[in-house]
Design a protein around this motif. Structure first.
Motif, PDB file in Angstrom:
ATOM      1  N   VAL A  84      25.453   4.042 -47.342  1.00  0.00           N
ATOM      2  CA  VAL A  84      26.728   3.764 -47.002  1.00  0.00           C
ATOM      3  C   VAL A  84      26.870   4.307 -45.409  1.00  0.00           C
ATOM      4  O   VAL A  84      26.199   5.239 -45.256  1.00  0.00           O
ATOM      5  N   VAL A  85      27.675   3.453 -44.873  1.00  0.00           N
ATOM      6  CA  VAL A  85      28.049   3.657 -43.509  1.00  0.00           C
ATOM      7  C   VAL A  85      29.355   4.323 -43.321  1.00  0.00           C
ATOM      8  O   VAL A  85      30.343   3.580 -44.087  1.00  0.00           O
ATOM      9  N   LEU A  86      29.611   5.113 -42.334  1.00  0.00           N
ATOM     10  CA  LEU A  86      30.878   5.820 -42.354  1.00  0.00           C
ATOM     11  C   LEU A  86      31.308   5.525 -40.833  1.00  0.00           C
ATOM     12  O   LEU A  86      30.612   5.631 -40.003  1.00  0.00           O
ATOM     13  N   SER A  87      32.356   4.926 -40.718  1.00  0.00           N
ATOM     14  CA  SER A  87      32.864   4.441 -39.352  1.00  0.00           C
ATOM     15  C   SER A  87      34.207   5.120 -38.901  1.00  0.00           C
ATOM     16  O   SER A  87      35.197   5.218 -39.791  1.00  0.00           O
ATOM     17  N   GLN A  88      34.450   5.354 -37.713  1.00  0.00           N
ATOM     18  CA  GLN A  88      35.642   5.920 -37.297  1.00  0.00           C
ATOM     19  C   GLN A  88      36.651   5.022 -36.954  1.00  0.00           C
ATOM     20  O   GLN A  88      37.905   5.267 -37.093  1.00  0.00           O
ATOM     21  N   PHE A  89      36.310   3.680 -36.664  1.00  0.00           N
ATOM     22  CA  PHE A  89      36.984   2.712 -36.241  1.00  0.00           C
ATOM     23  C   PHE A  89      36.928   1.486 -37.295  1.00  0.00           C
ATOM     24  O   PHE A  89      35.728   1.092 -37.976  1.00  0.00           O
ATOM     25  N   LEU A  90      37.961   0.748 -37.475  1.00  0.00           N
ATOM     26  CA  LEU A  90      38.038  -0.385 -38.272  1.00  0.00           C
ATOM     27  C   LEU A  90      37.276  -1.648 -37.550  1.00  0.00           C
ATOM     28  O   LEU A  90      37.812  -2.218 -36.492  1.00  0.00           O
ATOM     29  N   ASP A  91      36.139  -1.991 -37.841  1.00  0.00           N
ATOM     30  CA  ASP A  91      35.330  -3.109 -37.088  1.00  0.00           C
ATOM     31  C   ASP A  91      34.579  -4.190 -38.349  1.00  0.00           C
ATOM     32  O   ASP A  91      33.529  -3.457 -38.775  1.00  0.00           O
ATOM     33  N   ALA A  92      35.130  -5.043 -38.489  1.00  0.00           N
ATOM     34  CA  ALA A  92      34.752  -6.055 -39.711  1.00  0.00           C
ATOM     35  C   ALA A  92      33.365  -6.285 -39.325  1.00  0.00           C
ATOM     36  O   ALA A  92      32.470  -6.626 -40.329  1.00  0.00           O
ATOM     37  N   SER A  93      32.911  -6.806 -38.067  1.00  0.00           N
ATOM     38  CA  SER A  93      31.807  -7.291 -37.895  1.00  0.00           C
ATOM     39  C   SER A  93      30.555  -6.203 -37.950  1.00  0.00           C
ATOM     40  O   SER A  93      29.361  -6.520 -38.012  1.00  0.00           O
ATOM     41  N   TYR A  94      30.862  -4.984 -37.886  1.00  0.00           N
ATOM     42  CA  TYR A  94      29.952  -3.991 -38.265  1.00  0.00           C
ATOM     43  C   TYR A  94      29.662  -4.037 -39.885  1.00  0.00           C
ATOM     44  O   TYR A  94      28.410  -4.010 -40.363  1.00  0.00           O
ATOM     45  N   ALA A  95      30.697  -4.289 -40.570  1.00  0.00           N
ATOM     46  CA  ALA A  95      30.336  -4.424 -42.067  1.00  0.00           C
ATOM     47  C   ALA A  95      29.596  -5.578 -42.250  1.00  0.00           C
ATOM     48  O   ALA A  95      28.611  -5.575 -43.053  1.00  0.00           O
ATOM     49  N   LEU A  96      29.860  -6.598 -41.574  1.00  0.00           N
ATOM     50  CA  LEU A  96      28.910  -7.904 -41.821  1.00  0.00           C
ATOM     51  C   LEU A  96      27.640  -7.842 -41.242  1.00  0.00           C
ATOM     52  O   LEU A  96      26.510  -8.289 -41.998  1.00  0.00           O
ATOM     53  N   ASP A  97      27.428  -7.137 -40.333  1.00  0.00           N
ATOM     54  CA  ASP A  97      25.952  -6.855 -39.585  1.00  0.00           C
ATOM     55  C   ASP A  97      25.192  -5.993 -40.888  1.00  0.00           C
ATOM     56  O   ASP A  97      24.075  -6.236 -40.944  1.00  0.00           O
ATOM     57  N   LEU A  98      25.779  -5.087 -41.344  1.00  0.00           N
ATOM     58  CA  LEU A  98      25.221  -3.985 -42.513  1.00  0.00           C
ATOM     59  C   LEU A  98      24.790  -5.088 -43.816  1.00  0.00           C
ATOM     60  O   LEU A  98      23.862  -4.922 -44.091  1.00  0.00           O
ATOM     61  N   ASP A 101      22.153 -10.676 -45.716  1.00  0.00           N
ATOM     62  CA  ASP A 101      22.443 -11.649 -46.552  1.00  0.00           C
ATOM     63  C   ASP A 101      22.458 -11.095 -48.248  1.00  0.00           C
ATOM     64  O   ASP A 101      22.365 -11.909 -48.960  1.00  0.00           O
ATOM     65  N   ASP A 102      22.783  -9.806 -48.058  1.00  0.00           N
ATOM     66  CA  ASP A 102      22.700  -9.240 -49.509  1.00  0.00           C
ATOM     67  C   ASP A 102      23.747  -8.043 -49.581  1.00  0.00           C
ATOM     68  O   ASP A 102      23.179  -6.897 -48.934  1.00  0.00           O
ATOM     69  N   PRO A 103      24.828  -8.099 -50.205  1.00  0.00           N
ATOM     70  CA  PRO A 103      25.968  -6.924 -50.091  1.00  0.00           C
ATOM     71  C   PRO A 103      25.653  -5.904 -51.159  1.00  0.00           C
ATOM     72  O   PRO A 103      26.235  -4.914 -51.379  1.00  0.00           O
ATOM     73  N   SER A 104      24.379  -5.978 -52.000  1.00  0.00           N
ATOM     74  CA  SER A 104      24.057  -5.110 -53.055  1.00  0.00           C
ATOM     75  C   SER A 104      23.787  -3.832 -52.454  1.00  0.00           C
ATOM     76  O   SER A 104      22.849  -3.983 -51.519  1.00  0.00           O
ATOM     77  N   GLY A 105      24.146  -2.814 -52.899  1.00  0.00           N
ATOM     78  CA  GLY A 105      23.489  -1.588 -52.407  1.00  0.00           C
ATOM     79  C   GLY A 105      24.219  -1.132 -50.965  1.00  0.00           C
ATOM     80  O   GLY A 105      23.523  -0.213 -50.505  1.00  0.00           O
ATOM     81  N   VAL A 106      25.268  -1.702 -50.492  1.00  0.00           N
ATOM     82  CA  VAL A 106      25.775  -1.327 -49.408  1.00  0.00           C
ATOM     83  C   VAL A 106      27.240  -0.727 -49.477  1.00  0.00           C
ATOM     84  O   VAL A 106      27.975  -1.261 -50.288  1.00  0.00           O
ATOM     85  N   GLY A 107      27.385   0.190 -48.767  1.00  0.00           N
ATOM     86  CA  GLY A 107      28.877   0.801 -48.814  1.00  0.00           C
ATOM     87  C   GLY A 107      29.299   0.807 -47.202  1.00  0.00           C
ATOM     88  O   GLY A 107      28.536   0.977 -46.427  1.00  0.00           O
ATOM     89  N   TYR A 108      30.770   0.590 -46.947  1.00  0.00           N
ATOM     90  CA  TYR A 108      31.153   0.751 -45.507  1.00  0.00           C
ATOM     91  C   TYR A 108      32.562   1.272 -45.848  1.00  0.00           C
ATOM     92  O   TYR A 108      33.538   0.631 -46.184  1.00  0.00           O
ATOM     93  N   LEU A 109      32.563   2.511 -45.254  1.00  0.00           N
ATOM     94  CA  LEU A 109      33.940   3.383 -45.302  1.00  0.00           C
ATOM     95  C   LEU A 109      34.537   3.746 -44.049  1.00  0.00           C
ATOM     96  O   LEU A 109      33.613   4.229 -43.309  1.00  0.00           O
TER      97      LEU A 109
END
Length: 219
Positions: A84-98, A101-109
């Protein structure tokens, strides 16, 4: 009685780090290591092999996206550990990088949402169970992107709503509750999404769900 989840926490601001640790403790999530830089985060994850790693994006040593890079390294080396990654800023590119090829087991808040303890703990529960937990604001940003050739153009607006909530990590009952519709109605929309995206022969329902979310995130 089940064992409490084990977490490694990465955050360089001590007040924030202790606050998050307190939230996790009250939710019976055991913090087995808490570090203030990306190098130690990778090391602690390897040594502790936790159920989940929670980390800020901007951390020492470079105070850039070190935490994100550490999270990607941990995902590659320890696929059984959720992140689970916590971000101070809204950056969709960070979410895509994280997600990769597999969104399972990933959080971006977004950090501002973590002020509500349940947001973080529910996200952790989702990703540890193999789901995803992406901030709704990130999903909205991705949804608003326009492309000349949109591979999701075949979906109806309601199917897009369902797929967006799937990307956030909601189950079918969760999607139904968010949209104020019945679970069978959601199931019909999900079936329609799979059919229109050509995923009917892509293995199990959960696997197709992951593929649909991944296609949505990368549209």
């Amino acid at each position: 009685m089940s064992e409490p989840l084990r977490a490694v926490l990465g955050e360089d601001q001590i007040i924030v780090r202790e606050g998050i640790a307190s939230i996790l403790g009250r939710a019976d999530i055991r913090v087995v290591a808490a570090v203030d830089n990306a190098v130690d985060l990778v090391r602690a994850a390897k040594e502790q092999n936790p159920d989940v790693v929670i980390t800020d994006i901007q951390m020492p040593p470079n105070l850039e996206a070190d935490g994100l890079l550490a999270a990607q390294e941990i995902r590659a080396a320890q696929p059984g550990t959720a992140v689970v990654v916590l971000s101070q800023f809204l950056d969709a590119s960070y979410a895509l990088d994280l997600v990769g090829d597999d969104p399972s087991g990933v959080g971006y808040l977004l950090k501002e949402k973590v002020a509500s303890p349940q947001v973080l703990t529910h996200a952790i529960e989702r990703v540890v169970a193999g789901g995803s937990a992406l901030d709704p604001d990130v999903i909205s940003t991705l949804l608003g992107r326009k492309r000349a050739k949109d591979p999701l153009a075949v979906l109806t607006p309601r199917e897009r709503d369902v797929l967006a909530l799937m990307a956030e990590g909601h189950s079918n009952p969760g999607v139904a509750a968010q949209l104020f519709v019945s679970v069978p109605a959601v199931e019909r929309h999900v079936t329609g999404i799979f059919t229109k995206l050509g995923l009917n022969e892509a293995g199990s329902g959960q696997h197709r769900r992951v593929l649909a979310v991944l296609r949505y995130l990368k549209q």
